[in-house]
Design a protein around this motif. Structure first.
Motif, PDB file in Angstrom:
ATOM      1  N   ALA A 122       0.848  -1.191   0.000  1.00  0.00           N
ATOM      2  CA  ALA A 122       0.000   0.000   0.000  1.00  0.00           C
ATOM      3  C   ALA A 122       0.882   1.238   0.000  1.00  0.00           C
ATOM      4  O   ALA A 122       2.051   1.192   0.413  1.00  0.00           O
ATOM      5  N   GLU A 123       0.314   2.326  -0.488  1.00  0.00           N
ATOM      6  CA  GLU A 123       0.985   3.620  -0.464  1.00  0.00           C
ATOM      7  C   GLU A 123       0.031   4.627   0.150  1.00  0.00           C
ATOM      8  O   GLU A 123      -1.122   4.730  -0.265  1.00  0.00           O
ATOM      9  N   ALA A 124       0.538   5.362   1.139  1.00  0.00           N
ATOM     10  CA  ALA A 124      -0.248   6.438   1.749  1.00  0.00           C
ATOM     11  C   ALA A 124       0.424   7.756   1.387  1.00  0.00           C
ATOM     12  O   ALA A 124       1.600   7.964   1.710  1.00  0.00           O
ATOM     13  N   LEU A 125      -0.290   8.612   0.703  1.00  0.00           N
ATOM     14  CA  LEU A 125       0.210   9.930   0.324  1.00  0.00           C
ATOM     15  C   LEU A 125      -0.102  10.874   1.478  1.00  0.00           C
ATOM     16  O   LEU A 125      -1.261  11.059   1.846  1.00  0.00           O
ATOM     17  N   VAL A 126       0.954  11.460   2.060  1.00  0.00           N
ATOM     18  CA  VAL A 126       0.797  12.303   3.243  1.00  0.00           C
ATOM     19  C   VAL A 126       1.223  13.725   2.891  1.00  0.00           C
ATOM     20  O   VAL A 126       2.319  13.945   2.379  1.00  0.00           O
ATOM     21  N   VAL A 127       0.332  14.673   3.164  1.00  0.00           N
ATOM     22  CA  VAL A 127       0.600  16.093   2.916  1.00  0.00           C
ATOM     23  C   VAL A 127       1.041  16.721   4.234  1.00  0.00           C
ATOM     24  O   VAL A 127       0.347  16.609   5.240  1.00  0.00           O
ATOM     25  N   PHE A 128       2.203  17.374   4.210  1.00  0.00           N
ATOM     26  CA  PHE A 128       2.759  18.009   5.404  1.00  0.00           C
ATOM     27  C   PHE A 128       2.753  19.521   5.265  1.00  0.00           C
ATOM     28  O   PHE A 128       2.797  20.050   4.157  1.00  0.00           O
ATOM     29  N   GLU A 129       2.791  20.167   6.431  1.00  0.00           N
ATOM     30  CA  GLU A 129       2.905  21.622   6.465  1.00  0.00           C
ATOM     31  C   GLU A 129       3.863  21.999   7.585  1.00  0.00           C
ATOM     32  O   GLU A 129       3.848  21.398   8.661  1.00  0.00           O
ATOM     33  N   TYR A 130       4.700  22.986   7.290  1.00  0.00           N
ATOM     34  CA  TYR A 130       5.572  23.580   8.306  1.00  0.00           C
ATOM     35  C   TYR A 130       5.277  25.066   8.285  1.00  0.00           C
ATOM     36  O   TYR A 130       5.611  25.761   7.315  1.00  0.00           O
ATOM     37  N   ASN A 131       4.621  25.551   9.345  1.00  0.00           N
ATOM     38  CA  ASN A 131       4.184  26.948   9.344  1.00  0.00           C
ATOM     39  C   ASN A 131       5.001  27.846  10.270  1.00  0.00           C
ATOM     40  O   ASN A 131       4.595  28.953  10.569  1.00  0.00           O
ATOM     41  N   MET A 132       6.177  27.366  10.692  1.00  0.00           N
ATOM     42  CA  MET A 132       7.042  28.175  11.550  1.00  0.00           C
ATOM     43  C   MET A 132       7.972  29.066  10.723  1.00  0.00           C
ATOM     44  O   MET A 132       8.813  29.762  11.271  1.00  0.00           O
ATOM     45  N   ALA A 133       7.829  29.022   9.415  1.00  0.00           N
ATOM     46  CA  ALA A 133       8.609  29.878   8.513  1.00  0.00           C
ATOM     47  C   ALA A 133       7.623  30.660   7.654  1.00  0.00           C
ATOM     48  O   ALA A 133       6.464  30.286   7.518  1.00  0.00           O
ATOM     49  N   SER A 134       8.111  31.738   7.092  1.00  0.00           N
ATOM     50  CA  SER A 134       7.255  32.524   6.211  1.00  0.00           C
ATOM     51  C   SER A 134       7.917  32.590   4.842  1.00  0.00           C
ATOM     52  O   SER A 134       9.071  33.019   4.751  1.00  0.00           O
ATOM     53  N   PRO A 135       7.288  32.168   3.800  1.00  0.00           N
ATOM     54  CA  PRO A 135       5.957  31.575   3.760  1.00  0.00           C
ATOM     55  C   PRO A 135       5.988  30.132   4.270  1.00  0.00           C
ATOM     56  O   PRO A 135       7.042  29.507   4.319  1.00  0.00           O
ATOM     57  N   LYS A 136       4.819  29.619   4.620  1.00  0.00           N
ATOM     58  CA  LYS A 136       4.752  28.250   5.115  1.00  0.00           C
ATOM     59  C   LYS A 136       5.163  27.286   4.004  1.00  0.00           C
ATOM     60  O   LYS A 136       5.025  27.585   2.814  1.00  0.00           O
ATOM     61  N   VAL A 137       5.680  26.145   4.404  1.00  0.00           N
ATOM     62  CA  VAL A 137       6.174  25.144   3.462  1.00  0.00           C
ATOM     63  C   VAL A 137       5.213  23.959   3.479  1.00  0.00           C
ATOM     64  O   VAL A 137       4.828  23.477   4.543  1.00  0.00           O
ATOM     65  N   THR A 138       4.821  23.483   2.300  1.00  0.00           N
ATOM     66  CA  THR A 138       4.000  22.278   2.186  1.00  0.00           C
ATOM     67  C   THR A 138       4.679  21.304   1.234  1.00  0.00           C
ATOM     68  O   THR A 138       5.346  21.715   0.287  1.00  0.00           O
ATOM     69  N   TRP A 139       4.511  20.026   1.493  1.00  0.00           N
ATOM     70  CA  TRP A 139       5.092  18.993   0.643  1.00  0.00           C
ATOM     71  C   TRP A 139       4.355  17.685   0.858  1.00  0.00           C
ATOM     72  O   TRP A 139       3.549  17.568   1.772  1.00  0.00           O
ATOM     73  N   MET A 140       4.660  16.706   0.011  1.00  0.00           N
ATOM     74  CA  MET A 140       4.022  15.391   0.100  1.00  0.00           C
ATOM     75  C   MET A 140       5.083  14.293   0.109  1.00  0.00           C
ATOM     76  O   MET A 140       5.964  14.285  -0.741  1.00  0.00           O
ATOM     77  N   ASP A 141       4.961  13.400   1.062  1.00  0.00           N
ATOM     78  CA  ASP A 141       5.791  12.197   1.125  1.00  0.00           C
ATOM     79  C   ASP A 141       4.871  10.998   0.923  1.00  0.00           C
ATOM     80  O   ASP A 141       3.680  11.065   1.223  1.00  0.00           O
ATOM     81  N   THR A 142       5.439   9.904   0.431  1.00  0.00           N
ATOM     82  CA  THR A 142       4.665   8.682   0.236  1.00  0.00           C
ATOM     83  C   THR A 142       5.186   7.613   1.197  1.00  0.00           C
ATOM     84  O   THR A 142       6.358   7.250   1.154  1.00  0.00           O
ATOM     85  N   VAL A 143       4.298   7.140   2.059  1.00  0.00           N
ATOM     86  CA  VAL A 143       4.641   6.082   3.010  1.00  0.00           C
ATOM     87  C   VAL A 143       4.271   4.752   2.356  1.00  0.00           C
ATOM     88  O   VAL A 143       3.124   4.541   1.962  1.00  0.00           O
ATOM     89  N   HIS A 144       5.251   3.866   2.234  1.00  0.00           N
ATOM     90  CA  HIS A 144       5.039   2.546   1.629  1.00  0.00           C
ATOM     91  C   HIS A 144       4.857   1.531   2.750  1.00  0.00           C
ATOM     92  O   HIS A 144       5.652   1.496   3.694  1.00  0.00           O
ATOM     93  N   LEU A 145       3.831   0.717   2.627  1.00  0.00           N
ATOM     94  CA  LEU A 145       3.534  -0.297   3.635  1.00  0.00           C
ATOM     95  C   LEU A 145       3.445  -1.668   2.981  1.00  0.00           C
ATOM     96  O   LEU A 145       3.144  -1.772   1.781  1.00  0.00           O
TER      97      LEU A 145
END
Length: 180
Positions: A122-145
């Motif tokens: 299985a693959e879980a697509l996970v969207v992350f956010e880091y809002n301690m910086a300006s502008p906030k950073v978003t990205w996606m990692d794929t967790v393989h199970l």
């Protein structure tokens, strides 16, 4: 009237069979969500958990657990080597930054966007956010199970392009090599 009850009985029987067919996929997806949430709840905010408790068999695949254990052992060995060296104030090789995330700083929040199940993987697509910086950073990692006899286990993580590693196993292998 008997015919009506017979047809109604057959209809209800077939309807209940359809529900039971769909349920395993739903419970599989729920189990995958639970594993991903367990990973990021337990190890997402700090690398201290890696050093302070054994790597659980219930979360990671045997292959990933082996690589994690090797990396932790290599780090702990380097910490001891530096302590006993002529220069104990030097910095040993330790896990820096978020191990299980693309962004070094880690994340402030995450959402599981989707789960794709195919046989025993299985693959879980996970969207992350880091809002301690300006502008906030978003990205996606794929967790393989992988689905083992004991249930779903995390086998690897493919990192987003913002990171400096392709995937978790490669990052850990490079870390072990750097301690030699």
């Amino acid at each position: 009237m008997k015919k009506l009850f017979l047809l109604l009985g057959i209809f209800l029987f077939l309807a209940s069979c359809k529900k039971n067919e769909a349920q395993p996929a739903l419970s599989q997806e729920t189990a995958i969500h639970e594993k991903v949430n367990e990973l990021y709840t337990q190890y997402g905010k700090s690398n201290e958990a890696i050093y302070n408790q054994p790597i659980p068999d219930s979360l990671f695949s045997p292959d990933l657990k082996k690589v994690l254990d090797e990396a932790i052992h290599a780090s702990k060995a380097d910490i001891e080597k530096v302590k006993k060296s002529d220069h104990p104030d030097e910095k040993p090789l330790i896990f820096e930054g978020a191990i299980f995330s693309s962004l070094y700083e880690g994340f402030t929040s995450y959402t599981i966007k989707s789960v794709k199940i195919q046989d025993k993987t299985a693959e879980a697509l996970v969207v992350f956010e880091y809002n301690m910086a300006s502008p906030k950073v978003t990205w996606m990692d794929t967790v393989h199970l992988i689905n083992t006899e004991k249930g779903w286990r995390i086998d690897n993580i493919t990192f987003d392009k913002i990171g400096n590693s392709k995937d978790l196993k490669a990052r850990l292998t490079e870390f072990v090599q750097s301690t030699k």
